[in-house]
Write an enzyme that holds these catalytic residues in place. Structure first.
Site, PDB file in Angstrom:
ATOM      1  N   GLU A  56      43.977  44.028  42.872  1.00  0.00           N
ATOM      2  CA  GLU A  56      45.061  44.207  41.912  1.00  0.00           C
ATOM      3  C   GLU A  56      44.514  44.543  40.523  1.00  0.00           C
ATOM      4  O   GLU A  56      45.063  45.378  39.807  1.00  0.00           O
ATOM      5  CB  GLU A  56      45.889  42.923  41.850  1.00  0.00           C
ATOM      6  CG  GLU A  56      47.070  42.975  40.908  1.00  0.00           C
ATOM      7  CD  GLU A  56      47.874  41.687  40.923  1.00  0.00           C
ATOM      8  OE1 GLU A  56      48.908  41.628  40.228  1.00  0.00           O
ATOM      9  OE2 GLU A  56      47.470  40.727  41.614  1.00  0.00           O
ATOM     10  N   ASP A 100      52.925  40.980  31.808  1.00  0.00           N
ATOM     11  CA  ASP A 100      53.568  39.681  31.702  1.00  0.00           C
ATOM     12  C   ASP A 100      53.118  38.815  30.522  1.00  0.00           C
ATOM     13  O   ASP A 100      53.920  38.412  29.685  1.00  0.00           O
ATOM     14  CB  ASP A 100      53.348  38.892  33.004  1.00  0.00           C
ATOM     15  CG  ASP A 100      53.729  39.692  34.231  1.00  0.00           C
ATOM     16  OD1 ASP A 100      53.986  40.897  34.104  1.00  0.00           O
ATOM     17  OD2 ASP A 100      53.768  39.119  35.324  1.00  0.00           O
TER      18      ASP A 100
END
Length: 811
Positions: A770, A576
């Site tokens: 994550e 991102d």
């Protein structure tokens, strides 16, 4: 008693592949967003779920556990053993309520409606010296055509004994569901004012409610179950407000025992003090069997023990730990690997519902009349027709839905265990590809899924892509078949088993060897045309400009850019906030052109396997053209690295160089030959601790970069397991295996990196994360994250010394 019938699915099995053997995949823990929720792989059908809360005070009802939420503060929740075809064991550690809850699931085959299942919920105090008072609510709800009724007689003061329901739907046929409490459970029956509540103490309480279509997923929320308990408790609590002592919360935090006519949601509440256990049995009438006599503790215990034994045996066969690991590491490493593998499987969900799509949206630098015409020029967000999807999910607590770029990595691990399950998931994703060839990068299907997504991310746009990782699963299946058969080797078939070609998966299935090529081709051929359409969509919609800016390249067409980027993010790339140049219609992205080379190679191998030789030749030509253009367009000689391409203030083409994951893509996808002069500088910067190297894995951005660790710091330094897995794959399968000037260096880097990644994962306790801190290796962001982070299970099995292609354990 028909003990054998219950134990049949629990005996060690040969995992089938490419057969019509999906009945045992109908039911499952397909509501991974819940701590424990079961449903069939059917739209608008029966759903179940578990809610629990402590009764140590009146505020505890507001902290009831149901949907996985990091804010709940559970110490951990993990499937220690789970096989999607058989069931498994999950442990939920809830220190705030001083309880360790174990959920056990056994799947029971038979009949023509996917068989039945048995679930056991049991709890023990974490600290036996402290009170442990727990109220559990198990609910079942039915949407769509059909109905369900409570067979057990109602009572306004609660029920003694089992609670039974009977129902019927077109897809499930007739069924029953029974909830039975084990002997020895204790309830809170003594305390201040207990005599006022004597008639209701120690009993099971129920409620039957009518919910509007599509609202069953709200069961635990403000409406209806919590509200039902609070609505009943509030006037009772008010009555005792002025009393010297208040009643124990266990006495009044109870369901109302009201059953509405035509209820489609039923909840069964049991309250306990100390250890507890109860069983839930779902039986399909078409199985022509009975649960009578099968509710003994020993029977369920034997069944779960058989699942554990079967799982352990298949795990050892599929993911053997290499002898290079120290003996004292093996037990803990194996336990860790089983848990993250089980949690990947336990994170598989079935979703059904509408999506939100805006066909007309585009940033100004993405305007393209031809592409806009392709999408009919529609503007504004609109709901699609409902779709269905079986998919693994990245994180049960934070991302409980399907993600395109994650799923390809998921399927490598799932396919190593059960090829057919991987294929079933892949087929569902392929079905989502629309007539133009697009599939949404996030599958947010239905209101339940949307409730977990911020509004600004709910709308999907048909010109936005994502890394085409699903293709990894396609070639993995092909290679797995080839590895299981005698005959031509992979090399004879012209398949490159670098990272771009995907090595055979670990755990080649025994049944694969019994299948002929025609059978496998028949299954895969159904996916070929939509996947080819998807490939053509990529080449059409994500094509970049070459001639317009005087760029020199051997191919005048093979350049690519991610559409859908904003000023600060390229969400479509999957990375991102990774640094890029200013948005411009003329920019070219290194990672995307690398993915397109990878996609072309996959389609070439796919076409060869199903005997589409003309297509295979065409894909081979495109692959070569793209690989040539990666060097021509993206190599920066001054910085000795691959870079994005942007447009400067003078409207001239220029390299945008940010050392990190993006600059590694031609290497990670094994697009460079082992004798490439560019490989040496890449390995040097990879191993440099002032750049990408750390004791915990490869960083996403160079430690020396001005933006390292800045801003939201999502892809600006943190370590990601799936990218490290790709690096390991390139090193092990290509650059440490094939002769070249950098072979020895590749071997050394591979060995050290593998140890760093594996050790950082399994030596930590609690959750898998994550991402990991670029400097300390500590877990960051959402947890548990047992999607692609579970690839550590595959990484740890990579062998120290490269061997023949059929022996490789990675990709």
């Amino acid at each position: 008693m028909r003990i054998l019938w219950l134990l049949l699915p629990l005996l060690p099995s040969v995992y089938p592949s490419f057969t019509n053997n999906t009945e045992d995949l109908l039911w499952g823990a397909y509501r991974p967003n819940l701590y424990f929720g079961l449903r069939p792989r059917l739209p608008q059908s029966l759903m179940t779920g578990l809610v629990w809360f402590g009764t140590q005070n009146y505020q505890s009802i507001a902290k009831a556990r149901h949907a996985c939420d990091q804010g709940d503060g559970l110490d951990s929740y993990t499937w220690t053993h789970f096989d999607p075809r058989q069931g498994g064991v999950q442990i939920l550690q809830d220190s705030q309520n001083n309880v360790r809850i174990t959920t056990e699931l056994l799947k029971v085959p038979g009949g023509s409606h996917g068989g039945g299942w048995a679930a056991r919920i049991k709890g023990v105090p974490i600290d036996p010296m402290r009170p442990s008072r727990i109220s559990t609510v198990f609910y079942l709800g039915l949407e769509g055509i059909g109905g369900v009724d409570m067979v057990t007689d109602e009572s306004e003061n609660g029920i003694d004994g089992p609670v039974e329901f009977a129902g019927s739907t077109p897809d499930l046929g007739d069924f029953t569901l029974r909830i039975l409490e084990a002997p020895g459970n204790e309830a809170v029956t003594t305390g201040p004012l207990s005599e006022d509540f004597e008639e209701r103490l120690g009993k099971t309480h129920v409620v039957g409610l009518r919910l509007p279509p599509g609202q069953l997923w709200t069961a635990k929320g403000t409406f209806p179950l919590s509200e039902n308990i609070v609505a009943r408790a509030s006037p009772i609590a008010e009555k005792y407000r002025s009393a010297e002592q208040a009643p124990d919360p266990s006495f009044i935090l109870q369901l109302s025992d009201d059953i509405l006519t035509a209820s489609n949601l039923f909840a069964v509440q049991k309250s306990f003090e100390g250890e507890f256990q109860f069983d839930v049995f779902f039986e399909s009438a078409s199985a022509n069997q009975t649960f009578d006599g099968l509710v003994q503790t020993s029977t369920i215990d034997q069944g779960i023990a058989a699942i554990v034994t079967s799982f352990d045996s298949h795990f050892d066969e599929t993911f053997p730990i290499p002898s290079s690991h120290a003996a004292d590491d093996v037990t803990s490493l194996k336990s860790f690997s089983k848990a993250i593998t089980s949690n990947l499987f336990g994170g598989i969900g079935y979703f059904y519902g509408t999506s939100i799509v805006d066909k007309g949206f585009a940033y100004e630098w993405d305007q393209d009349d031809e592409i806009d015409d392709e999408n009919d020029g529609d503007s504004g967000a609109r709901l699609t027709e409902p779709r269905a999807l079986l998919t693994a999910t990245p994180s049960r607590s934070f991302f409980p839905r399907g993600f395109y770029w994650d799923e390809g990595f998921h399927l490598l691990h799932i396919g190593a265990w059960d090829t057919e399950l991987s294929l079933e998931i892949l087929k569902d994703w392929i079905k989502l590809i629309d007539g133009n060839g697009w599939v949404a990068r996030e599958q947010i299907l239905g209101e339940e899924a949307r409730s977990r997504v911020p509004e600004q991310f709910q709308t999907q746009v048909p010109t936005f892509a994502n890394p085409p990782t699903l293709t990894m699963a396609v070639t993995a299946i092909i290679n797995q078949f080839n590895a299981a058969h005698d005959g031509p080797s992979a090399a004879d078939l012209g398949m490159d088993y670098g990272m771009g070609g995907q090595m055979p998966l670990a755990g080649t299935l025994k049944s694969t060897a019994a299948l002929d090529r025609t059978a496998v081709q028949s299954v895969l051929r159904e996916m070929y045309k939509p996947l080819k359409r998807h490939y053509e969509w990529f080449r059409r919609t994500q094509r970049g400009q070459i001639k317009q800016y005087g760029r020199r390249a051997r191919s005048r067409t093979e350049g690519y850019r991610w559409r859908g980027r904003s000023e600060a993010h390229v969400l479509t790339s999957g990375m991102d906030d990774y640094p890029r140049g200013p948005p411009h219609a003329g920019e070219l992205h290194l990672d995307l052109i690398s993915w397109m080379a990878f996609f072309s190679r996959t389609m070439k191998d796919f076409a060869q396997f199903i005997d589409e030789e003309d297509d295979a030749a065409s894909f081979a030509e495109i692959e070569l053209a793209i690989i040539n253009n990666i060097d021509d367009l993206h190599w920066n000689e001054e910085n000795e690295m691959y870079c994005d391409v942007g447009i400067d203030s003078d409207d001239e083409s220029t390299h945008i160089c940010h050392l990190g994951y993006v600059s590694l893509f031609p290497f990670m996808l094994s697009l460079l030959p082992p004798d490439s002069p560019h490989l040496g500088p890449i390995l040097d910067m990879l191993r440099d601790p002032e750049q990408l190297w750390s004791e915990y894995g490869i960083r996403s951005l160079s430690k020396s970069h001005s933006e390292f660790g800045q801003g939201e710091n999502y892809w600006k330094g943190p370590i990601w397991v799936q990218i490290n897995y790709m690096v390991l794959g390139a090193l092990h399968n290509t650059y440490a295996r094939e002769e070249g000037p950098f072979q020895e260096k590749a071997k050394e880097i591979y060995e050290e990196l593998r140890r760093n990644v594996v050790n950082n994962e399994y030596q930590r306790t609690g959750y898998v994360w994550e991402q990991y801190d670029a400097l300390t290796g500590e877990g960051r962001r959402s947890h548990p994250f047992t999607g692609w982070t579970s690839l550590v299970t595959l990484s740890k099995h990579l062998l120290s010394t490269p061997r023949k292609s059929s022996d490789f354990q990675l990709l």
